[in-house]
Motif scaffolding. Structure first.
Motif, PDB file in Angstrom:
ATOM      1  N   TYR A  13       0.714  -1.201   0.177  1.00 23.17           N
ATOM      2  CA  TYR A  13      -0.047   0.031   0.144  1.00 23.17           C
ATOM      3  C   TYR A  13       0.636   1.087  -0.091  1.00 23.17           C
ATOM      4  CZ  TYR A  13       0.955   0.888   4.628  1.00 23.17           C
ATOM      5  OH  TYR A  13       1.516   1.322   5.990  1.00 23.17           O
ATOM      6  N   ASP A  15       0.327   4.926   0.916  1.00 25.16           N
ATOM      7  CA  ASP A  15      -0.308   6.456   2.069  1.00 25.16           C
ATOM      8  C   ASP A  15       0.624   7.823   2.011  1.00 25.16           C
ATOM      9  OD1 ASP A  15      -1.696   7.622   4.391  1.00 25.16           O
ATOM     10  OD2 ASP A  15      -1.061   5.745   5.487  1.00 25.16           O
ATOM     11  N   VAL A  24     -10.018   5.610  -0.250  1.00 23.37           N
ATOM     12  CA  VAL A  24      -8.624   4.514  -0.195  1.00 23.37           C
ATOM     13  C   VAL A  24      -9.401   3.857  -1.610  1.00 23.37           C
ATOM     14  CG1 VAL A  24      -8.832   2.775   0.712  1.00 23.37           C
ATOM     15  CG2 VAL A  24      -8.788   4.141   2.663  1.00 23.37           C
ATOM     16  N   SER A  26      -9.374   1.199  -4.662  1.00 23.00           N
ATOM     17  CA  SER A  26      -9.869   0.058  -4.646  1.00 23.00           C
ATOM     18  C   SER A  26      -9.306  -0.354  -6.668  1.00 23.00           C
ATOM     19  CB  SER A  26     -10.505  -0.887  -4.533  1.00 23.00           C
ATOM     20  OG  SER A  26     -10.204  -2.116  -3.753  1.00 23.00           O
ATOM     21  N   GLY A  33      -2.166  -0.463  -7.502  1.00 24.75           N
ATOM     22  CA  GLY A  33      -2.539   1.174  -7.187  1.00 24.75           C
ATOM     23  C   GLY A  33      -2.367   1.938  -7.918  1.00 24.75           C
ATOM     24  N   ILE A  50      -4.894   7.099   0.244  1.00 20.90           N
ATOM     25  CA  ILE A  50      -4.338   5.590   0.275  1.00 20.90           C
ATOM     26  C   ILE A  50      -4.263   4.697  -1.045  1.00 20.90           C
ATOM     27  CG2 ILE A  50      -4.621   2.944   1.802  1.00 20.90           C
ATOM     28  CD1 ILE A  50      -5.505   5.750   3.811  1.00 20.90           C
ATOM     29  N   THR A  51      -3.794   3.834  -1.512  1.00 19.69           N
ATOM     30  CA  THR A  51      -3.662   3.072  -2.699  1.00 19.69           C
ATOM     31  C   THR A  51      -2.817   1.720  -1.912  1.00 19.69           C
ATOM     32  OG1 THR A  51      -1.448   3.261  -3.783  1.00 19.69           O
ATOM     33  CG2 THR A  51      -3.883   4.818  -4.512  1.00 19.69           C
ATOM     34  N   TYR A  52      -3.766   0.439  -2.585  1.00 24.40           N
ATOM     35  CA  TYR A  52      -3.599  -0.364  -2.166  1.00 24.40           C
ATOM     36  C   TYR A  52      -3.465  -1.429  -3.379  1.00 24.40           C
ATOM     37  CZ  TYR A  52      -8.109  -2.657  -1.149  1.00 24.40           C
ATOM     38  OH  TYR A  52      -9.264  -3.148  -1.736  1.00 24.40           O
ATOM     39  N   ASP A  53      -2.727  -3.133  -3.394  1.00 22.31           N
ATOM     40  CA  ASP A  53      -2.603  -3.696  -4.144  1.00 22.31           C
ATOM     41  C   ASP A  53      -3.352  -4.667  -3.592  1.00 22.31           C
ATOM     42  OD1 ASP A  53      -0.966  -1.918  -6.025  1.00 22.31           O
ATOM     43  OD2 ASP A  53       1.144  -3.385  -5.981  1.00 22.31           O
ATOM     44  N   SER A  60       1.371  -7.290  -3.804  1.00 23.90           N
ATOM     45  CA  SER A  60       1.601  -8.000  -2.857  1.00 23.90           C
ATOM     46  C   SER A  60       1.325  -9.188  -3.066  1.00 23.90           C
ATOM     47  CB  SER A  60      -0.327  -7.563  -2.517  1.00 23.90           C
ATOM     48  OG  SER A  60      -0.657  -6.347  -2.203  1.00 23.90           O
ATOM     49  N   LEU A  80      -7.821  -4.504   6.060  1.00 21.41           N
ATOM     50  CA  LEU A  80      -6.430  -2.962   5.599  1.00 21.41           C
ATOM     51  C   LEU A  80      -7.628  -1.939   6.477  1.00 21.41           C
ATOM     52  CD1 LEU A  80      -4.265  -1.953   2.507  1.00 21.41           C
ATOM     53  CD2 LEU A  80      -6.404  -0.574   3.119  1.00 21.41           C
TER      54      LEU A  80
END
Length: 272
Positions: A13, A15, A24, A26, A33, A50-53, A60, A80
């Protein structure tokens, strides 16, 4: 590299930090992300972006299963948000990310302040798409996505982006990312192909919701967005005049304007 340990795996992620309300992002299948870079750049001064994989995508981790199912990806999203302590947050999901967002709003509404559903659907994968997608996924699994990139690009991007000579360099960069995708991406693809529909649950959503779709999206056609809008009470529908299934990249200015307007309409969190 920021990796968050959740539910037996590690999610990558990023931030932006800052005092703003958390937002956030997705992402959609086959990407990461990074597909929200232009949104983060535009909004990070006002929101904590905030981005995340997703598990098995981007940077990830994934464990050796046949299918990363949507319930697992949704539960990762819950974990998360809770691990970062950012609930209730604004949540923007594109395609697969929208599958996560819908489930959050239906089942864990206390974690959300608002919901943005981009290029997504509450229905199962249309039956007519399944054989073709299974074949593409078979090739990707055993030989790599580079062998099917020319067939996948027109699914992921709209005509305007694909045909604009001025964006040849940007187009080439996204095709490079597609061609060089991790070989185990097939596990995540199976999750999308085999997903269950959740349309019957949409009436449970009470979170302020924006439904956004590009007019050139062939993977999740605008009629799917209209169906979402009709089923989610009080939702707002924005149909972009251009843009395909990756509108956050293709039409960033239009997407950013829609996001900015919508987020400004959501009541701010109480302080004190």
């Amino acid at each position: 590299m920021p990796l968050l340990n959740v539910r037996g795996t590690r999610l990558y992620y990023e931030d932006s930090g800052g005092p703003g309300e958390p937002l956030v992002f997705s992402h959609g299948l086959l990407w990461s992300g990074r597909m929200f870079d232009k949104q983060v750049a535009a909004l990070k001064d006002r929101y904590r972006c905030i981005t995340y994989d997703h598990r098995g995508q981007g940077q990830s981790d994934v464990w050796p299963v046949d299918c990363v199912d949507m319930e697992t990806v949704y539960e990762d999203g819950v974990a998360l948000i809770e691990a970062l302590g950012v609930g209730p947050c604004h949540f923007a999901g594109l395609s697969m990310g929208g599958f996560v967002g819908m489930r959050l709003a239906m089942r864990r509404p206390e974690l959300l302040r608002s919901l943005v559903l981009m290029e997504t659907s509450a229905d199962p994968e249309p039956e007519q798409n399944v054989p073709r997608y299974k074949l593409l996924n078979f090739v990707a699994r055993w030989f790599g996505l580079r062998w099917v990139s020319s067939q996948v690009m027109p699914i992921m991007f709209g005509r305007t982006f694909l045909e604009d000579p001025a964006r040849a360099g940007e187009r080439a960069e996204w095709e490079r990312r597609l061609r060089e995708n991790r070989r185990d991406i097939w596990r995540a693809v199976n999750g999308v192909i085999r997903r269950q529909g959740v349309h019957a649950e949409l009436s449970r959503i009470r979170t302020p919701t924006l439904v956004l779709v590009g007019a050139e999206d062939v993977a999740t056609v605008p009629a799917k967005a209209e169906r979402l809008h009709a089923a989610i009470a009080g939702s707002r529908l924005v149909t972009l005049p251009r843009g395909g299934h990756t509108s956050s990249v293709e039409e960033a200015a239009l997407v950013n304007a829609a996001l900015t307007d919508f987020l400004a309409s959501v009541p701010r969190a109480a302080t004190g």
